[in-house]
Design an enzyme around this catalytic site. Structure first.
Site, PDB file in Angstrom:
ATOM      1  N   LYS A 102       8.181 103.416  14.093  1.00 29.25           N
ATOM      2  CA  LYS A 102       6.984 103.774  14.864  1.00 29.25           C
ATOM      3  C   LYS A 102       6.374 105.005  14.232  1.00 29.25           C
ATOM      4  O   LYS A 102       7.063 105.809  13.614  1.00 29.25           O
ATOM      5  CB  LYS A 102       7.356 104.090  16.317  1.00 29.25           C
ATOM      6  N   SER A 359       1.794  89.999  14.567  1.00 32.14           N
ATOM      7  CA  SER A 359       1.788  90.819  13.350  1.00 32.14           C
ATOM      8  C   SER A 359       2.628  90.162  12.268  1.00 32.14           C
ATOM      9  O   SER A 359       2.273  90.167  11.083  1.00 32.14           O
ATOM     10  CB  SER A 359       2.364  92.216  13.634  1.00 32.14           C
TER      11      SER A 359
HETATM   12  N1  GLU Z   1       2.355  98.557  18.606  1.00 35.09           N
HETATM   13  C1  GLU Z   1       2.791  97.271  18.992  1.00 35.09           C
HETATM   14  C2  GLU Z   1       4.110  97.356  19.739  1.00 35.09           C
HETATM   15  O1  GLU Z   1       4.435  98.359  20.324  1.00 35.09           O
HETATM   16  C3  GLU Z   1       2.821  96.279  17.841  1.00 35.09           C
HETATM   17  C4  GLU Z   1       3.542  96.696  16.623  1.00 35.09           C
HETATM   18  C5  GLU Z   1       3.306  95.762  15.447  1.00 35.09           C
HETATM   19  O2  GLU Z   1       2.489  94.876  15.534  1.00 35.09           O
HETATM   20  O3  GLU Z   1       3.978  96.003  14.432  1.00 35.09           O
HETATM   21  O4  GLU Z   1       4.818  96.392  19.841  1.00 35.09           O
END
Ligand code: GLU
Length: 418
Positions: A102, A359
């Site tokens: 993250k 994604s």
């Molecule tokens: N930010 C999104 C999550 O918390 C997606 C992360 C992504 O697509 O890599 O799952």
């Protein structure tokens, strides 16, 4: 309590269940790498500003690190680490070949112009670029970041490496290698999971009501989908307040007003002046933003930020089902209270994993050079989310544990490859 401590507690519970060793527990609760940088940008009005930034690479046992980048004034190392850890769990729950990471920048995006935000995005890639890459660590959008910024980051990365690299980042605009349906994927995935749970429990959506906290990307899409499946959306809230109706919220109108004027409150109010006659006619009330959590509904959908359901307010929550579209909306203590009361909490690591799942499809699409169409994305997402729900629900049932405990236990055993 700090966000990472919540994660640790969830791991401890699952570890007990799986009989994990001390060494395995340590491995599962220690990030591989914590990267920090200060991002300095030139401001439009002259002068400079510096923002602390983070990239935490938690675990890559199952594939490249994967996870979004948030722009939020409260982003700090503890929170970003907890969210990175949750990404590792999430990817394992839906069984996609990614690890967890993250990113975060401690910045208030509302105080910067679009140009300044682009500069922050580019500075982020320059700061952490050597640790990122399509087979190393693949970023994506998160709170207050969007497709446009992902496009900016892709270009910055390609400037650094000197060749096209569409699979470097996901959540891009369609014109830059993005995938159809990524913007609605988080809520789409959550609704697939909810539909499976309702079917399992022989509940008819048309007999149920829902309250939604958050009218951003995920909250708004969840509201549209719930009302499309026949659920009566009774209330919807954002930071400006809760719009609560005795009948149902006009989802289409309310959300288009929200897009035009910036708040759901604006459906009835201008500044502090509200249209009492129209509110009475529609049996609507405009209340403080947390009121949505306590509405008398069957399904509560927290789709905003962390720590919304806590010990100090859990007793006021009346829903029988909590669909966690946000990351970490329920504290562990409040989660236990809900569990004892028989409330079905569909945990974030399952219910919001549709975002990272699509994604993954985008990354596959970029790697192979093909373009997936809407039907393919929809079908694969629906299949992935239903399979994940089935695995988690069966595990929970066979061990008499909650869906969250089951999701963590299943994910940890996949990460350890046991
Ligand atoms: N930010 C999104 C999550 O918390 C997606 C992360 C992504 O697509 O890599 O799952």
């Amino acid at each position: 309590m700090a966000a990472f401590e919540y994660f640790r507690q969830n791991v401890e519970k699952a570890a007990g269940l799986l009989g994990l060793s001390e060494e395995e527990r340590t491995r599962l609760t220690t990030p591989d790498r914590v990267l920090r940088a200060d991002l300095t940008i030139a401001l439009d009005a002259g002068g400079q500003a510096t923002f602390p930034a983070y990239r935490v690479q938690f675990n890559n046992a199952r594939g490249p690190y994967k996870g979004g980048i948030r722009f939020h004034p409260d982003a700090d190392e503890d929170e970003v680490t907890a969210l990175a850890a949750m990404m590792a769990i999430k990817c394992a729950v839906v069984d996609i070949p990614f690890g967890g990471a993250k990113g975060g920048v401690a910045v208030d995006p509302k105080k910067l112009s679009a140009r300044e935000l682009h500069k922050v995005a580019r500075a982020y890639v320059r700061a952490f670029g050597e640790h990122l890459g399509p087979d190393k660590d693949v970023p994506a959008p998160d709170v207050a970041t969007n497709a446009e910024l992902m496009g900016v980051m892709r270009l910055e990365y390609e400037n650094i490496v000197g060749h096209p690299s569409p699979a470097f980042i996901t959540g891009k605009p369609l014109s830059q290698g993005g995938i159809v349906g990524r913007d609605t994927a988080t809520a789409d995935g959550a609704i697939f999971v909810l539909a499976s749970l309702l079917a399992d429990n022989h509940k008819d959506p048309a007999s149920l009501s829902a309250a939604i906290q958050g009218a951003g990307n995920a909250g708004a899409q969840a509201a549209h989908l719930l009302s499309a499946m026949g659920v009566r959306v009774k209330s919807i809230a954002d930071q400006s307040g809760s719009l609560i109706c005795a009948g149902h919220v006009d989802v289409e109108t309310t959300l288009s007003i929200k897009s035009a004027k910036g708040s759901v409150r604006a459906a009835y109010c201008e500044g502090t002046v509200c249209d009492a006659a129209r509110m009475e006619k529609d049996k609507a009330q405009v209340l403080p933003s947390d009121a949505v959590l306590y509405d008398d509904v069957d399904i509560l959908v927290p789709a905003a930020l962390e720590e919304q359901i806590r010990m100090d307010n859990v007793d006021k929550v009346r829903a029988d089902i909590v669909l966690e579209v946000a990351n970490g909306p329920t504290t562990p203590e409040a989660d236990e209270v809900l569990g004892k009361r028989g409330v079905a909490v569909i945990p974030d690591v399952l219910s919001n994993a549709g975002g990272v799942t699509v994604s993954y499809f985008e990354w596959l699409q970029n790697k192979s050079g093909e373009a997936w169409d809407t039907a393919r994305v929809h079908d694969r997402l629906s299949e992935t989310m239903q399979d994940a729900y089935r695995d988690v629900a069966d595990f929970a049932l066979s061990h008499s544990i909650t869906l969250r405990e089951a999701a963590y236990a299943l994910a940890l055993s996949r990460i350890l490859d046991r």
